[in-house]
Design an enzyme around this catalytic site. Structure first.
Site, PDB file in Angstrom:
ATOM      1  CG  ASP A  42      -2.336   0.630   1.042  1.00 27.16           C
ATOM      2  OD1 ASP A  42      -2.291   1.432   0.179  1.00 27.16           O
ATOM      3  OD2 ASP A  42      -3.224   0.412   1.735  1.00 27.16           O
ATOM      4  CG  ASP A  45      -9.578   2.419  -0.611  1.00 20.68           C
ATOM      5  OD1 ASP A  45      -8.896   1.175  -0.781  1.00 20.68           O
ATOM      6  OD2 ASP A  45      -8.841   3.045   0.242  1.00 20.68           O
TER       7      ASP A  45
HETATM    8  C1  GLA Z   1      -5.588   1.805   1.938  1.00 22.75           C
HETATM    9  C2  GLA Z   1      -6.063   0.575   0.926  1.00 22.75           C
HETATM   10  C3  GLA Z   1      -7.203  -0.165   1.873  1.00 22.75           C
HETATM   11  C4  GLA Z   1      -6.742  -0.761   3.276  1.00 22.75           C
HETATM   12  C5  GLA Z   1      -6.421   0.641   3.977  1.00 22.75           C
HETATM   13  C6  GLA Z   1      -5.642   0.001   5.254  1.00 22.75           C
HETATM   14  O1  GLA Z   1      -6.859   2.867   2.150  1.00 22.75           O
HETATM   15  O2  GLA Z   1      -6.603   1.002  -0.095  1.00 22.75           O
HETATM   16  O3  GLA Z   1      -7.599  -1.287   0.967  1.00 22.75           O
HETATM   17  O4  GLA Z   1      -5.789  -1.561   2.989  1.00 22.75           O
HETATM   18  O5  GLA Z   1      -5.407   1.301   3.317  1.00 22.75           O
HETATM   19  O6  GLA Z   1      -5.224   1.039   6.108  1.00 22.75           O
END
Ligand code: GLA
Length: 730
Positions: free
Chosen positions: A479, A549
């Site tokens: 990430d 997301d």
């Molecule tokens: C980001 C990712 C999510 C999740 C969060 C965790 O937003 O895109 O899928 O993994 O971080 O903090």
């Protein structure tokens, strides 16, 4: 040979199966672009370069008349300061402060195979003779700079790629201030500018606007390719559709700051440039050193956006995505993020795993919150050691138990970040990206590590290596959750601070290389707050990328539609999540969520304990569908039948296997109307003489009927309902 040079006319011709690309060395030694488009049988195009006396356009020294001007000739690589007032491709600051270079043809070499910029992800050749490369060398005699323009031609893929290498053969150190990977001039301006814009949770929405005189650009100066603009632009003939019209498309294999710009000039011609963003960029070139740019992929389609997409998808599947993964069925995973957020422990994960196993899921991914003291998003990034208050049995034992249940195991990291107050931050405050004597901005309450530093990369590599080798971990979600501010690096001298942004990206790629060399079997899913770094650079390392997301099925229609213009469906992370949806509050049928998530690497992002009893059979069908349709969706040809951008009524897609014997059609009603109109989907890409049996009804239709008359969609489809049809040749 796909690349030829005619010594008499000084014309280069690059041919793919369907396209030709032609340019020449002109009087004075400059390169003029002559043609890119449908295949031509001849290179005899010198006549097409029109030279006229144009008022106010400067002529080179020594010109005997006023007809040659860099201001108007179509250029292969435009120059600053020699009379071309359109966007320049290169600018070099020399010892005396001057910024003019004069690049003229010196020599060229044609190679069989692919050349690649050092330290950067790039397309590759897979078999002998599937690619040839032309290296045209331009020289600036005064500074001693050599500029190599590399063109790689993939004849069977109908793709040409370009990148540039600058070498300093002079006696002085110079500073590169701008170096585009591509410059392309068109003799017309009747194009629409098509790009993929967005925001967090709303990535890659397609936008189309006519070009106007002046400049139109998309870019990123965020340090990542960004959710706001994807490094992709298509210039399409006005009126081009999915099936008709000329489309020129460009995609940049890079994950950091970029610029893509179209400029229409006073003579109604268009210049397009693409490369590393020149804003805050500079690169010191000492005598004997070189700089290589990232690569641009160019696709020309004379049959609209569908053909463009097919070329990109096939090309990336064959020449960009790791061959190890590209056709491999990815595990159906369950990710605990939306199920638990930070509130989980080993028992909860095991409970999710047991229930997920019963659903048919194959991997559990432990998302954010397993390390340091991380119980919210304020702390612990950088402290990559297991929180044994949560994972009480230890990571090794947790993974063993997950494996005993019958699932494989994946884990989340955010390698490039550090939280204020973390152990890492206390120990190495100097490792953050920061500008001396200024306060540091936070974003999601975190700082960014200076990835241009080798000691930082070493630390991250060592901590990740320790975790990844401590248990049987088969997947990493990588990430990256913020943009860069106050950029500066303590290890770079003042005059080289402009190198920071690119060195950051090189550091990210170097870390990917190191981890993959150590753990070649690990599947890495790229992610950046969802899809803020969904680009071909990351795709080279991560065969799948978390698309957004936003897991709402209806929102995903637009996000996945836009993404599918360029990127193969096998690259798009797509999960079925809980309802009401966490991002939009929308309630959609589970069946629809499953159908939409099939358009990607399928998985779940919910607590299986909360799946109502009556939905469990639907889940079984979804999982069976994933197995059944995987090869067709991941390896077949995608047709976009109805666009969610055209109306709020519906969206439809179709997949056809390469042998045209298998077809999957998906229709999603977005909003129903009272007294709905009839919808009949005319299918595409079938064999007209074949007969196809529809599995759902047993009805048999001929290919020509399906393509010309079409399939009836039930008229009573309600809001957010989806239907799917599977047809096979009889
Ligand atoms: C980001 C990712 C999510 C999740 C969060 C965790 O937003 O895109 O899928 O993994 O971080 O903090």
């Amino acid at each position: 040979m796909s690349i030829s040079y005619n010594k008499d006319t000084k014309i280069f011709k690059l041919d793919t199966k369907e396209n030709s690309y032609v340019f020449m060395v002109t009087e004075f030694g400059y390169l003029a672009h002559l043609y890119y488009g449908k295949y031509l049988q001849t290179d005899d195009l010198a006549y097409s370069l029109q030279l006229d006396d144009i008022s106010l356009s400067p002529n080179p020294a020594g010109a005997t008349d006023r007809t040659f001007s860099l201001d108007v000739i179509p250029s292969e690589y435009s120059l600053y300061g020699r009379g071309d007032f359109r966007e320049s491709s290169i600018m070099v600051e020399q010892e005396d402060g001057s910024r003019v270079v004069d690049l003229t043809y010196k020599e060229h070499t044609i190679y069989s195979g692919k050349m690649k910029p050092e330290g950067l992800p790039a397309t590759f050749s897979k078999e002998e003779n599937d690619c040839a490369t032309l290296d045209v060398v331009l020289e600036d005699e005064v500074s001693g700079l050599l500029v190599h323009l590399f063109y790689s031609v993939f004849p069977d893929s109908d793709v040409i790629t370009r990148y540039v290498k600058v070498e300093n053969h002079g006696a002085d150190t110079v500073a590169l201030k701008r170096v585009m990977s591509l410059c392309m001039d068109f003799d017309r301006c009747d194009f629409d500018f098509i790009h993929l814009h967005g925001a967090w949770a709303r990535e890659r929405h397609m936008e189309r606007t006519p070009l106007i005189h002046g400049k139109q650009q998309i870019d990123s100066i965020r340090g990542v390719s960004s959710a706001q603009h994807n490094p992709f632009v298509a210039l399409a003939e006005r009126g081009a559709t999915e099936e008709y019209g000329a489309v020129y498309a460009f995609n940049f294999i890079y994950s950091g700051n970029f610029l893509a710009e179209a400029e229409v000039n006073q003579l109604d011609t268009t210049r397009f440039i693409m490369g590393i963003h020149p804003m805050d960029f500079s690169w010191e070139l000492q005598p004997g050193s070189r700089f290589e740019t990232p690569e641009v992929v160019m696709v020309y389609s004379d049959r609209g956006f569908t053909r463009m997409t097919h070329v990109f998808h096939d090309f990336y599947r064959n020449h960009l995505i790791s061959p190890k993964w590209v056709n491999r069925k990815r595990p159906i995973l369950i990710n605990n993020w939306e199920a638990t957020y930070f509130d989980f422990d080993d028992e909860k994960l095991l409970e999710i795993a047991r229930n997920a196993k019963n659903m048919g899921v194959e991997m559990l991914v432990m998302d954010d919150g397993w390390f340091g003291e991380r119980n919210d998003d304020f702390t612990s990034l950088g402290d990559w050691f297991v929180n044994e208050k949560k994972i009480k049995c230890g990571l090794k034992r947790l993974v063993e138990q997950i494996n005993e249940i019958g699932l494989s195991f994946g884990i989340w990291f955010e390698p490039e970040m550090v939280s204020p107050g973390s152990e890492l931050h206390k120990k190495h405050p100097e490792w953050c990206v920061q500008t001396r004597n200024r306060s540091m901005s936070t974003s999601r309450s975190q700082y960014v590590l200076d990835m241009s530093r080798e000691d930082v990369i070493d630390y991250i590599y060592t901590s990740m290596e320790a975790i990844l080798s401590s248990a049987h971990i088969e997947y990493v979600k990588w990430d990256m959750n913020r943009n860069l501010t106050e950029t500066w690096s303590a290890l770079l001298p003042a005059h080289r601070q402009g190198e920071f942004w690119h060195r950051y990206v090189l550091g990210v790629y170097a870390l990917y290389e190191r981890l993959l060399a150590r753990f070649p079997e690990i599947l890495i899913e790229g992610c950046a707050s969802g899809g803020a770094r969904f680009d071909p650079g990351i795709l080279y390392y991560s065969p799948q990328i978390w698309t957004s997301d936003d897991t709402d099925a209806i929102e995903r229609l637009k996000i996945q539609y836009g993404t599918s213009l360029v990127y193969p469906v096998s690259a798009m992370g797509a999960h079925v999540s809980a309802c009401p949806n966490h991002q939009t509050g929308r309630i959609t049928p589970l069946k629809t969520r499953g159908i939409v998530a099939l358009n990607g690497t399928f998985g779940y992002e919910l607590d299986p304990l909360n799946i109502p009893e009556e939905d469990k059979d639907i889940v079984k069908i979804q999982i069976a569908d994933y197995h059944k349709y995987h090869d067709l969706i991941a390896q077949g040809d995608l047709y976009r039948l109805l666009s969610p951008f055209d109306s709020s009524d519906h969206s439809a897609t179709e997949y056809v296997s390469k042998d045209k014997k298998e077809v999957l059609v998906q229709y999603v009603r977005i909003l129903a109307k009272p007294n709905n109109s009839y919808v009949r989907l005319r299918l595409k890409g079938l064999k007209k003489e074949l007969y196809y049996r529809m599995e759902e009804t047993g009805n048999v239709y001929s290919g020509d009927v399906l393509m010309n008359v079409g399939l009836n969609i039930p008229r009573n489809c309600k809001d957010f309902e989806a239907v799917q049809f599977y047809l096979t040749a009889v």
